[in-house]
Design an enzyme around this catalytic site. Structure first.
Site: not given
Length: 261
Positions: A54, A56, A116, A165, A186, A216-217
């Site tokens: 990603e 970010k 995103k 998500e 997530n 994710e994350s």
């Protein structure tokens, strides 16, 4: 009001303004609008690593992560590292991103790009296509089942894949439908910012196998991916872990090489 509610209120205002400035016809005349998209879901199904890296700059939870890289440096580094795809944050107010970041990324690499964004309107999907994305993100926490259905159907008509998500079983149950390609769990609660891999583990068995599973994350180690793979996850979205270093591309290269050992 939590941060997610604030973001959505601001996003809806932003879309009204954008629509008044840039008509749909202008988006549809973009050089990228007729471009053949690249499938991230296919790449993830056959990949040995499954990394979605990603771009970010900052986030509401971490403030500034990194402002020192150019988009081109980051995405080329990710592509050279062997990432399956790249997630590009385009929200300006809370994440420091923009559609220009997506455009620059598309001009720099030839792997799948995820826009995103907090998608609440078809207009944003048209933007995604016009600026070179291959897939969009839909967040179950901010959309009804009807909205997920209409937005995902619209994306598919444009040739875009859809990553949906979710964060809990309720969101998952209302969201499952054939117009999705990937379901992402997530590990960060968007309302409290608490992070735990348990979210991915608990929901894994509830996600039908026709969807590519993405975690994710909060993924910052090889061990985390080794923990999640037995649960059927093919994709792993990693942002801050690479972006907070001095060289995101090198960090991704090192990480992916270790995964391949």
């Amino acid at each position: 009001m939590n941060i997610l509610d604030k973001i959505i209120i601001d996003k809806k205002r932003e879309i009204i303004l954008k629509k008044s400035i840039i008509p749909v016809s202008q988006l549809e005349s973009s050089v990228f609008f007729e471009r053949q998209t690249i499938s991230l879901s296919q790449k993830l199904r056959t990949s040995t690593t499954g990394i979605i890296a990603e771009h970010k700059r900052r986030s509401p939870s971490k403030s500034v992560i990194n402002h020192s890289f150019t988009v081109e440096e980051v995405v080329k580094g990710y592509e050279n590292a062997g990432a399956c795809g790249i997630s590009v944050l385009t929200d300006g107010k809370y994440f420091g991103g923009s559609l220009d970041d997506l455009l620059l990324a598309r001009a720099s690499v030839n792997i799948p790009l995820l826009r995103k964004e907090f998608v609440v309107d078809e207009y944003q999907i048209l933007e995604a296509k016009a600026f070179g994305a291959d897939l969009i993100l839909l967040i179950a926490a901010v959309l009804t089942r009807e909205e997920i259905k209409s937005l995902s159907e619209f994306a598919k008509k444009l040739g875009l894949e859809v990553l949906l998500e979710v964060h809990n079983q309720e969101e998952l149950e209302k969201s499952i439908m054939p117009t999705l390609d990937m379901i992402g769990v997530n590990n960060r609660n968007l309302k409290t910012f608490e992070v735990s891999l348990d979210f991915s583990k608990q929901l894994a068995s509830q996600i039908p196998n026709e969807f590519v599973k993405v975690s994710e994350s909060g993924i910052s180690s090889i061990e985390a991916i080794s923990e999640l793979r037995p649960y059927g996850y093919n994709g792993f979205l990693i942002g801050e872990n690479f972006m907070k270093t001095d060289n995101a591309g090198e960090a991704a290269t090192e990480f992916i090489q270790k995964l391949n050992i």
